[in-house]
Design a protein around this motif. Sequence first.
Motif, PDB file in Angstrom:
ATOM      1  N   LEU A 318       0.832  -1.200   0.000  1.00 39.92           N
ATOM      2  CA  LEU A 318       0.000   0.000   0.000  1.00 39.92           C
ATOM      3  C   LEU A 318       0.873   1.259   0.000  1.00 39.92           C
ATOM      4  CD1 LEU A 318      -2.798  -1.005   2.531  1.00 39.92           C
ATOM      5  CD2 LEU A 318      -2.961  -0.824   0.047  1.00 39.92           C
ATOM      6  N   GLN A 319       1.943   1.217   0.796  1.00 36.52           N
ATOM      7  CA  GLN A 319       2.866   2.356   0.861  1.00 36.52           C
ATOM      8  C   GLN A 319       3.472   2.651  -0.500  1.00 36.52           C
ATOM      9  OE1 GLN A 319       4.229   4.695   2.959  1.00 36.52           O
ATOM     10  NE2 GLN A 319       2.351   4.247   4.073  1.00 36.52           N
ATOM     11  N   LYS A 320       3.859   1.598  -1.183  1.00 33.96           N
ATOM     12  CA  LYS A 320       4.519   1.728  -2.477  1.00 33.96           C
ATOM     13  C   LYS A 320       3.634   2.493  -3.458  1.00 33.96           C
ATOM     14  CE  LYS A 320       7.868  -1.565  -4.224  1.00 33.96           C
ATOM     15  NZ  LYS A 320       8.099  -2.985  -4.391  1.00 33.96           N
ATOM     16  N   ASN A 321       2.334   2.249  -3.348  1.00 34.44           N
ATOM     17  CA  ASN A 321       1.414   2.890  -4.282  1.00 34.44           C
ATOM     18  C   ASN A 321       1.131   4.347  -3.962  1.00 34.44           C
ATOM     19  OD1 ASN A 321       1.118   0.671  -5.869  1.00 34.44           O
ATOM     20  ND2 ASN A 321      -0.583  -0.157  -4.653  1.00 34.44           N
ATOM     21  N   THR A 322       1.406   4.756  -2.714  1.00 32.35           N
ATOM     22  CA  THR A 322       1.073   6.125  -2.352  1.00 32.35           C
ATOM     23  C   THR A 322       2.276   7.043  -2.338  1.00 32.35           C
ATOM     24  OG1 THR A 322       1.244   5.481  -0.052  1.00 32.35           O
ATOM     25  CG2 THR A 322      -0.961   5.576  -0.970  1.00 32.35           C
ATOM     26  N   ARG A 323       3.462   6.480  -2.243  1.00 30.99           N
ATOM     27  CA  ARG A 323       4.646   7.334  -2.094  1.00 30.99           C
ATOM     28  C   ARG A 323       5.021   7.982  -3.418  1.00 30.99           C
ATOM     29  NH1 ARG A 323       9.211   4.368   0.777  1.00 30.99           N
ATOM     30  NH2 ARG A 323       7.528   4.185   2.254  1.00 30.99           N
ATOM     31  N   ARG A 324       5.462   9.216  -3.333  1.00 29.46           N
ATOM     32  CA  ARG A 324       5.850   9.907  -4.542  1.00 29.46           C
ATOM     33  C   ARG A 324       7.356   9.985  -4.672  1.00 29.46           C
ATOM     34  NH1 ARG A 324       3.760  15.752  -6.644  1.00 29.46           N
ATOM     35  NH2 ARG A 324       5.491  16.204  -8.009  1.00 29.46           N
ATOM     36  N   THR A 325       8.036  10.299  -3.587  1.00 25.01           N
ATOM     37  CA  THR A 325       9.489  10.387  -3.677  1.00 25.01           C
ATOM     38  C   THR A 325      10.139   9.422  -2.720  1.00 25.01           C
ATOM     39  OG1 THR A 325       9.327  12.253  -2.167  1.00 25.01           O
ATOM     40  CG2 THR A 325       9.749  12.738  -4.462  1.00 25.01           C
TER      41      THR A 325
ATOM     42  N   SER B 151       7.184  18.100  -4.624  1.00 28.32           N
ATOM     43  CA  SER B 151       8.382  18.018  -5.459  1.00 28.32           C
ATOM     44  C   SER B 151       9.510  18.800  -4.794  1.00 28.32           C
ATOM     45  CB  SER B 151       8.089  18.618  -6.824  1.00 28.32           C
ATOM     46  OG  SER B 151       7.980  20.021  -6.698  1.00 28.32           O
ATOM     47  N   GLY B 152      10.717  18.612  -5.306  1.00 32.06           N
ATOM     48  CA  GLY B 152      11.881  19.289  -4.734  1.00 32.06           C
ATOM     49  C   GLY B 152      11.736  20.803  -4.724  1.00 32.06           C
ATOM     50  N   GLY B 153      11.236  21.359  -5.824  1.00 32.20           N
ATOM     51  CA  GLY B 153      11.086  22.813  -5.925  1.00 32.20           C
ATOM     52  C   GLY B 153      10.056  23.335  -4.940  1.00 32.20           C
ATOM     53  N   GLU B 154       8.963  22.580  -4.804  1.00 30.94           N
ATOM     54  CA  GLU B 154       7.926  22.986  -3.844  1.00 30.94           C
ATOM     55  C   GLU B 154       8.485  22.974  -2.426  1.00 30.94           C
ATOM     56  OE1 GLU B 154       4.009  21.365  -6.307  1.00 30.94           O
ATOM     57  OE2 GLU B 154       5.060  20.051  -4.915  1.00 30.94           O
ATOM     58  N   ARG B 155       9.303  21.966  -2.134  1.00 28.57           N
ATOM     59  CA  ARG B 155       9.898  21.890  -0.796  1.00 28.57           C
ATOM     60  C   ARG B 155      10.788  23.095  -0.542  1.00 28.57           C
ATOM     61  NH1 ARG B 155      11.247  15.523   0.418  1.00 28.57           N
ATOM     62  NH2 ARG B 155       9.587  14.745  -0.883  1.00 28.57           N
ATOM     63  N   LEU B 180      17.085  19.949  -9.027  1.00 31.21           N
ATOM     64  CA  LEU B 180      15.779  20.436  -9.459  1.00 31.21           C
ATOM     65  C   LEU B 180      15.708  20.439 -10.979  1.00 31.21           C
ATOM     66  CD1 LEU B 180      14.940  23.473  -7.149  1.00 31.21           C
ATOM     67  CD2 LEU B 180      14.486  21.052  -6.809  1.00 31.21           C
ATOM     68  N   GLY B 181      14.491  20.289 -11.500  1.00 34.64           N
ATOM     69  CA  GLY B 181      14.292  20.375 -12.932  1.00 34.64           C
ATOM     70  C   GLY B 181      14.393  21.828 -13.398  1.00 34.64           C
ATOM     71  N   VAL B 182      14.396  22.024 -14.702  1.00 33.45           N
ATOM     72  CA  VAL B 182      14.561  23.370 -15.265  1.00 33.45           C
ATOM     73  C   VAL B 182      13.439  24.305 -14.791  1.00 33.45           C
ATOM     74  CG1 VAL B 182      14.651  24.718 -17.388  1.00 33.45           C
ATOM     75  CG2 VAL B 182      15.689  22.448 -17.304  1.00 33.45           C
ATOM     76  N   GLU B 184      11.414  24.020 -12.273  1.00 36.59           N
ATOM     77  CA  GLU B 184      11.452  24.246 -10.822  1.00 36.59           C
ATOM     78  C   GLU B 184      12.582  25.184 -10.434  1.00 36.59           C
ATOM     79  OE1 GLU B 184       9.423  20.462  -8.744  1.00 36.59           O
ATOM     80  OE2 GLU B 184      11.606  20.522  -8.815  1.00 36.59           O
ATOM     81  N   THR B 185      13.706  25.055 -11.119  1.00 36.59           N
ATOM     82  CA  THR B 185      14.831  25.935 -10.837  1.00 36.59           C
ATOM     83  C   THR B 185      14.434  27.388 -11.084  1.00 36.59           C
ATOM     84  OG1 THR B 185      16.377  24.215 -11.454  1.00 36.59           O
ATOM     85  CG2 THR B 185      17.191  26.467 -11.473  1.00 36.59           C
ATOM     86  N   HIS B 186      13.745  27.611 -12.208  1.00 38.48           N
ATOM     87  CA  HIS B 186      13.301  28.985 -12.500  1.00 38.48           C
ATOM     88  C   HIS B 186      12.347  29.467 -11.424  1.00 38.48           C
ATOM     89  CE1 HIS B 186      15.415  29.733 -16.136  1.00 38.48           C
ATOM     90  NE2 HIS B 186      14.997  28.597 -16.688  1.00 38.48           N
ATOM     91  N   GLY B 187      11.481  28.564 -10.971  1.00 37.02           N
ATOM     92  CA  GLY B 187      10.541  28.923  -9.908  1.00 37.02           C
ATOM     93  C   GLY B 187      11.274  29.384  -8.656  1.00 37.02           C
ATOM     94  N   VAL B 188      12.289  28.605  -8.256  1.00 39.22           N
ATOM     95  CA  VAL B 188      13.030  28.944  -7.034  1.00 39.22           C
ATOM     96  C   VAL B 188      13.794  30.259  -7.225  1.00 39.22           C
ATOM     97  CG1 VAL B 188      14.945  28.242  -5.551  1.00 39.22           C
ATOM     98  CG2 VAL B 188      13.187  26.588  -6.165  1.00 39.22           C
ATOM     99  N   LEU B 189      14.400  30.451  -8.401  1.00 42.18           N
ATOM    100  CA  LEU B 189      15.159  31.686  -8.637  1.00 42.18           C
ATOM    101  C   LEU B 189      14.243  32.914  -8.604  1.00 42.18           C
ATOM    102  CD1 LEU B 189      17.658  30.573 -11.438  1.00 42.18           C
ATOM    103  CD2 LEU B 189      18.073  30.835  -8.982  1.00 42.18           C
ATOM    104  N   ARG B 190      13.047  32.742  -9.194  1.00 43.35           N
ATOM    105  CA  ARG B 190      12.071  33.835  -9.171  1.00 43.35           C
ATOM    106  C   ARG B 190      11.691  34.143  -7.723  1.00 43.35           C
ATOM    107  NH1 ARG B 190       9.077  31.763 -13.227  1.00 43.35           N
ATOM    108  NH2 ARG B 190       7.766  30.654 -11.743  1.00 43.35           N
ATOM    109  N   PHE B 191      11.556  33.085  -6.970  1.00 45.63           N
ATOM    110  CA  PHE B 191      11.183  33.221  -5.573  1.00 45.63           C
ATOM    111  C   PHE B 191      12.267  33.968  -4.793  1.00 45.63           C
ATOM    112  CE2 PHE B 191       9.647  30.912  -1.594  1.00 45.63           C
ATOM    113  CZ  PHE B 191       8.538  31.722  -1.510  1.00 45.63           C
ATOM    114  N   VAL B 192      13.541  33.677  -5.112  1.00 46.98           N
ATOM    115  CA  VAL B 192      14.656  34.350  -4.441  1.00 46.98           C
ATOM    116  C   VAL B 192      14.570  35.860  -4.683  1.00 46.98           C
ATOM    117  CG1 VAL B 192      17.153  34.665  -4.466  1.00 46.98           C
ATOM    118  CG2 VAL B 192      16.192  32.364  -4.459  1.00 46.98           C
TER     119      VAL B 192
END
Lengths: 325, 260
Positions: A318-325, B151-155, B180-182, B184-192
Amino acid sequence: MKSIHWQNALKSPELSSLVILGVITVLFVIGNGEFLSPLNISNLLAFLPELGIIALAMTLLLTAGEFDLSVGAVFALCPVMVALLVQNTGMDFALALLLGFAACVAIGFLNGILVTKVGISSFLVTLSMLLIVRGAALYITQGFPLKSLEIEHVLVTLLSGDFRAGPFRFYASFWWFIGLTLLAIYVLDYSKLGNWISAIGSNRSAAVARGVPADAVKIGLFIATSVLAGLAGTISALRISAASPVAGTGYELEVIAMVVVGGTALNGGRGTVLGTLVGIFLLRVIRNGIVLVGVPGLAYNIFVGAIILAMLVLHALLQKNTRRT
Amino acid sequence: MAEDVLRLDNLTKSFGNVHALVNASLTLREGEVVALLGDNGAGKSTLIKTISGVHRIDSGQISVRGRPVTIRSPRDAIELGIETIHQDTSLAPDLSIARNLFLGREPVLFGFLGVFAPLDLGELKRSASALLKRVGISKKLDADAPVRTLSGGERQSIAISRAMQFSAKVIILDEPTNNLGVEETHGVLRFVKEVRDAGHSVLFITHNIHHVFQVADRIFVMRRGEVTAELVVAETDLLTVESIITGADMSELMGGARHK
């Protein structure tokens, strides 16, 4: 929309465990009608809180990313100390109980200090502590169960008194268990401390960087775990009027199994007291029901182990299906 | 000229025989983005750790708004208004966004109960949603969602918002665009840039010179534990900076860079 909602709910470990608890209960009832008899339910509820109380504390400790293997030994040592003090020195029961809990505090404190300040893993520290505490219980009793523990004291009634409600028999431990369950839910899910506990288990350095006193919280949880193990042991000894130095052998693993089957992560960060509640019932019901449906006594650990393993596989999927990263 | 919010004078730090910092000095003014560049092992992360309270300096002086300070712990740094955001280590993935935003400073009811005080869950949710809205990342994000699902950028954005929330004077970003992806990187830089426009000072540690030219006002370059160059972005170019980092012939570059 509604079906998506249900799918997500079923993915929560608490609920999937609850469903399995329901299924297993039904199977046992079909296997032996006596399973739901007042006598059997009373027996189940007499024994269940004693492990359950330890499991509640273990849930918080596991959520913070540590565990304690010395609980089964503390379960034996605390009542043995209390009984020896009362029987050999004529000490008042209340004072003896206080000294017993003081010993639990000391054991928990030592566990906590060694894990947080010296930096030894909780597995190694509490494994050593298990041997020391069990050894101490055996040495001070010379290996024999103590003579019958008949004490008249208001505290004894409070800890292990019983009463009947129709055909059912309830022990005081049941109310202790309910009270402590509510307290554990409050602390973990609704208090500031609970937020810290989850954060420490989830990412300790992030918590420390925000000024959370991670070491103090962990030491406090080790102490709480030891004290509740001592309380559970005392309740158990008073219920059966005997303190034995080998009581609680193997409880540490059974308790950890209850917590993990309920959905608390073994490596910290995610803890659920409600899940533990389901886990406690699940393991007790399995142990009880498996005997009732006629599995040979010597074979029943095979079934218990297999069912725990199946639960964990289910959670992992179940965990495997919900985890994103 | 704007006031120096953070000033480091001749910081030194050794680990045994390893001289991680050798007389490192730099200044950060109000409302500017300063980039700290350098190769691996140049001493960037040691410098950051001395400011954020992880390491104590052997000698030298750290000043915040002209006042000499001693930073012994992360708590000290936070109280001085210095917030450090690391690549992965700033958030607890199992906690919700709201609980992460207020970790260590939770709004509570009945505060006299100390650590056992109940969280003010309504206030927590309201403040978190308001904050997400203010920093412009509320559209997609639910304050109750666990950080693990982001995602990494959101974090990175959540971590930076948290620093802004507590009106940090200095926000240190340790390699915020790594992994970060391209987009997301732009997002973070804009945020800075938005963070700077809101009046915070940003110290930006990175390997990527292109990012520096997009957001930074000034650049400090570190080599072997020393701050070897200070450049104004508007007055320099990519090649110059690159050769200073790698330690190419310095004499030819004197025109573009003011050496310390």
